[in-house]
Design a protein around this motif. Structure first.
Motif, mmCIF file in Angstrom:
data_model
loop_
_atom_site.group_PDB
_atom_site.id
_atom_site.type_symbol
_atom_site.label_atom_id
_atom_site.label_comp_id
_atom_site.label_asym_id
_atom_site.label_seq_id
_atom_site.Cartn_x
_atom_site.Cartn_y
_atom_site.Cartn_z
ATOM 1 N N ALA A 34 29.893 30.051 37.360
ATOM 2 C CA ALA A 34 30.876 30.273 36.298
ATOM 3 C C ALA A 34 32.123 29.414 36.428
ATOM 4 N N ASN A 35 32.396 28.920 37.641
ATOM 5 C CA ASN A 35 33.629 28.163 37.819
ATOM 6 C C ASN A 35 33.500 26.696 37.403
ATOM 7 N N TYR A 198 36.795 41.947 36.112
ATOM 8 C CA TYR A 198 36.785 40.489 35.996
ATOM 9 C C TYR A 198 35.583 40.005 35.180
ATOM 10 N N TYR A 199 34.393 40.542 35.479
ATOM 11 C CA TYR A 199 33.179 40.018 34.866
ATOM 12 C C TYR A 199 32.714 40.806 33.645
ATOM 13 N N GLU A 200 32.881 42.117 33.648
ATOM 14 C CA GLU A 200 32.427 42.908 32.514
ATOM 15 C C GLU A 200 33.451 42.967 31.400
ATOM 16 N N HIS A 201 34.729 43.030 31.787
ATOM 17 C CA HIS A 201 35.778 43.207 30.787
ATOM 18 C C HIS A 201 36.617 41.947 30.563
ATOM 19 N N ASP A 202 36.256 40.852 31.232
ATOM 20 C CA ASP A 202 36.920 39.556 31.039
ATOM 21 C C ASP A 202 38.439 39.637 31.236
ATOM 22 N N ASN A 204 41.899 38.906 33.361
ATOM 23 C CA ASN A 204 42.345 37.891 34.311
ATOM 24 C C ASN A 204 42.981 38.554 35.527
#
Length: 237
Positions: A34-35, A198-202, A204
């Motif tokens: 993802a980075n 971080y990953y499910e709810h986006d 920061n």
């Protein structure tokens, strides 16, 4: 589109084939950690397209799009090889954390605490947390993990290019996804929260820090530690 001298008209061709660059970048980014930034791949791909325009020769007997696709993909793959997401030293430290986590899990039969991992590594808790912030773990899968024992230098070309055999295809496997969900579920509570937000709810780092009432650097530490734990759990996949 040719000039009066029989050469490809660069500006018009760049405009016409820029969607090809974007399409190839989107195909490749879906199979990478993802980075890796999409815009970076597109910029490199445009350089590859420009190179294709300067080198194309109709006498080669291939269509320009076929020739350009090879050049664009080649430029992107070269960037992925050369643009290491972690320095070798930092990646080594990431692996040392994973090794300590693995040994402690085997010995304790549970997820080790930060203080226990620090002690296993011969570090103070403060130094260990500083190391977590430094490595900024971002990848569940490293491309070199997939290269094989015999030094498969063409792995990236074949597996990132081949939709049926790319490194991240493992994450689409049903059993792999089940293992990942289970591993995340078994993370220590705060690390699980970080991964979910971080990953499910986006969310920061700043937003997560506000929810957990900690600093952004602490969120980064928790994220790095969670990644290390997950990589240990998924090592056999």
């Amino acid at each position: 589109m040719y000039t009066a001298k029989g050469r490809l008209e660069t500006s018009a061709m760049l405009k016409q084939y820029s969607p090809l660059v974007r399409r190839l970048a989107h195909q490749m980014i879906a199979k990478l950690p993802a980075n890796v930034e999409l815009d970076d791949l597109i910029q490199v791909g445009l350089i590859g397209l420009t190179d294709a325009l300067s080198r194309f020769d109709t006498a080669q007997g291939v269509q320009f799009e076929t020739f350009a696709t090879q050049r664009i993909r080649g430029a992107m793959l070269d960037e992925l090889r050369g643009g290491d997401w972690m320095s070798r030293g930092t990646r080594r430290q990431q692996r040392e954390i994973e090794s300590a986590v693995h040994k402690l899990e085997q010995r304790l039969g549970r997820a080790p605490q930060e203080s226990e991992i620090a002690k296993e590594m011969g570090l103070s808790l403060g130094d260990y947390q500083e190391l977590l912030g430094k490595v900024r773990g971002t990848q569940l899968v490293y491309l070199e993990d997939m290269s094989g024992d015999d030094g498969d230098n063409d792995y990236l070309d074949r597996h990132v290019a081949d939709p049926a055999a790319n490194p991240m295809a493992m994450l689409q496997d049903h059993r792999m996804r089940e293992a990942l969900v289970l591993a995340i579920t078994n993370l220590p509570e705060r690390e699980g929260y970080v991964m979910s937000m971080y990953y499910e709810h986006d969310m920061n780092l700043k937003e997560i820090a506000a929810v957990l009432k900690v600093t952004e650097s602490r969120v980064c530490q928790l994220h790095s530690q969670a990644i290390a734990r997950l990589r240990v759990k998924l090592r056999d996949w």
